[in-house]
Design an enzyme around this catalytic site. Structure first.
Site, PDB file in Angstrom:
ATOM      1  N   ASP A  10     103.234   9.034  36.821  1.00 16.42           N
ATOM      2  CA  ASP A  10     102.953  10.437  36.281  1.00 16.42           C
ATOM      3  C   ASP A  10     101.907  10.923  37.511  1.00 16.42           C
ATOM      4  O   ASP A  10     101.461  10.203  38.013  1.00 16.42           O
ATOM      5  CB  ASP A  10     101.958  10.242  35.043  1.00 16.42           C
ATOM      6  N   SER A  11     101.537  12.207  37.323  1.00 16.07           N
ATOM      7  CA  SER A  11     100.742  12.923  38.356  1.00 16.07           C
ATOM      8  C   SER A  11      99.306  12.193  38.122  1.00 16.07           C
ATOM      9  O   SER A  11      98.602  12.350  39.301  1.00 16.07           O
ATOM     10  CB  SER A  11     100.887  14.305  38.177  1.00 16.07           C
ATOM     11  N   CYS A  73     105.931  12.144  33.781  1.00 13.51           N
ATOM     12  CA  CYS A  73     105.253  13.477  34.077  1.00 13.51           C
ATOM     13  C   CYS A  73     106.492  14.612  33.980  1.00 13.51           C
ATOM     14  O   CYS A  73     107.678  14.669  34.356  1.00 13.51           O
ATOM     15  CB  CYS A  73     104.973  13.342  35.231  1.00 13.51           C
ATOM     16  N   GLU A 153      91.372  16.430  30.175  1.00 13.17           N
ATOM     17  CA  GLU A 153      90.663  15.928  31.117  1.00 13.17           C
ATOM     18  C   GLU A 153      89.118  16.022  31.034  1.00 13.17           C
ATOM     19  O   GLU A 153      88.385  14.849  31.155  1.00 13.17           O
ATOM     20  CB  GLU A 153      91.130  16.100  32.388  1.00 13.17           C
ATOM     21  N   CYS A 185     104.179  18.610  28.265  1.00 14.36           N
ATOM     22  CA  CYS A 185     103.337  18.100  29.266  1.00 14.36           C
ATOM     23  C   CYS A 185     102.481  16.869  28.510  1.00 14.36           C
ATOM     24  O   CYS A 185     102.340  16.655  27.531  1.00 14.36           O
ATOM     25  CB  CYS A 185     102.115  19.220  29.408  1.00 14.36           C
ATOM     26  N   HIS A 187      99.451  15.692  28.812  1.00 12.94           N
ATOM     27  CA  HIS A 187      98.248  15.694  28.148  1.00 12.94           C
ATOM     28  C   HIS A 187      98.361  16.274  26.553  1.00 12.94           C
ATOM     29  O   HIS A 187      97.519  16.292  25.805  1.00 12.94           O
ATOM     30  CB  HIS A 187      97.268  16.606  29.063  1.00 12.94           C
TER      31      HIS A 187
HETATM   32  N1  DGL Z   1     101.719  15.282  33.963  1.00 16.45           N
HETATM   33  C1  DGL Z   1     101.697  16.649  34.151  1.00 16.45           C
HETATM   34  C2  DGL Z   1     103.039  17.005  33.358  1.00 16.45           C
HETATM   35  O1  DGL Z   1     103.434  16.478  32.325  1.00 16.45           O
HETATM   36  C3  DGL Z   1     100.505  17.393  33.663  1.00 16.45           C
HETATM   37  C4  DGL Z   1      99.368  17.275  34.802  1.00 16.45           C
HETATM   38  C5  DGL Z   1      99.762  17.933  36.109  1.00 16.45           C
HETATM   39  O2  DGL Z   1     100.038  19.202  36.276  1.00 16.45           O
HETATM   40  O3  DGL Z   1      99.987  17.128  37.064  1.00 16.45           O
HETATM   41  O4  DGL Z   1     103.569  18.058  33.379  1.00 16.45           O
END
Ligand code: DGL
Length: 281
Positions: A10-11, A73, A153, A185, A187
């Site tokens: 993931d990012s 992600c 976050e 997403c 989060h």
């Molecule tokens: N993990 C990213 C997503 O699911 C969210 C956070 C980001 O913008 O990197 O799109």
């Protein structure tokens, strides 16, 4: 091959919501999780940059020895999945867009689905494309919610401010009369209670993480790739064997552990190692 691990990237920390679902369904599997915490967020970046980062992340996880990759992600899944499949042929890769879309199409009764995600995910139209490939008659209404990630976050996802922001972003979707909404997403599952309150109890929330976990299980069992010696859950639903989890991040670990605790609802007790990613040759 069966005893190799599942790679998840993931990012940043958000992909732990996907890890949580995979762990629930496949507790005996070993997991390698990479969070690109030095370069998060991906959601506001260009397509080329996201593709490049995603290739580096995949290259790193392959070196750990994995039998399958989950792109947790949504942003990477939206813009980089095809390139990853072309670049790393032979590696099964599961993204979050198709499983989430399938579940949403299955759930909707009025054929009106809402999608929320980062700017990059919404701009890519990935969910609309996937949904309409499954059923061309479904109307898809999308909304980017860029403030949701920082709210989670900062641990502010249960505050009145989060409620106000959700009201603001979700108002257009409410007007469109959707009956199903994809949390597009990593989060957003943390915001589920607030999104439920704003959208009303008749709207079904789709957490792509759960759909991905089911896909992962189906792929591994269908290809005889479940870990050797797995005996299945006992009478209390617990698996006697627990796989190990290894966490890698590209920036300092403490912040990852802090937000990770919030998303997993428990401590990350395994070691979290900071690593440097390299270009894929
Ligand atoms: N993990 C990213 C997503 O699911 C969210 C956070 C980001 O913008 O990197 O799109």
């Amino acid at each position: 091959m069966r005893n190799k691990g599942i790679g998840i990237f993931d990012s940043g920390v958000g992909g732990l919501t996907v890890l949580k679902e995979i762990r629930k369904l496949l507790p005996e599997e070993d997991i390698f999780y990479l969070g690109d915490t030095a370069r998060v967020p991906y959601g506001n970046r260009s397509r080329d940059t996201i593709v490049n980062y995603s290739i580096q992340n995949t290259g790193f996880l392959i070196k750990q020895g994995i039998k399958l990759l989950v792109v947790a992600c949504n942003t990477s899944s939206s813009v980089a999945l095809e390139t990853l499949r072309r670049t790393f042929t032979g590696l099964p890769i599961i993204g979050v867009i198709e499983p989430g879309s399938e579940q949403a199409v299955h759930m909707t009764t009025n054929m009106r689905i809402g999608v929320i995600g980062t700017r990059a995910t919404i701009t890519s139209d990935s969910y609309r494309t996937a949904i309409n490939l499954l059923d061309n008659g479904v109307k898809v209404f999308q909304q980017a919610c860029p403030l949701f990630v920082p709210i989670v976050e900062e641990g502010m996802h249960r505050t009145a401010l989060a409620g106000d922001v959700a009201e603001y972003y979700l108002a257009p979707l409410k007007r469109h009369g959707i009956d199903t909404i994809i949390l597009g997403c990593t989060h957003y599952p943390a915001l589920s209670p607030i999104i439920k309150t704003v959208m009303g109890s008749r709207v079904t929330l789709i957490n792509s993480g759960q759909a991905v976990a089911i896909k992962t299980y189906e792929y591994l069992s269908g290809h005889d790739l479940l870990k050797d010696g797995v005996q299945g859950p006992d009478a209390r639903g617990r698996s006697p064997v627990r796989g190990h989890m290894r966490f890698f991040v590209t920036d300092d670990p403490p912040q990852f552990k802090k937000i990770g605790r919030l998303l997993l609802s428990r401590e990350i007790d395994s070691n979290v190692r900071k690593v440097v990613l390299e270009d894929h040759e």
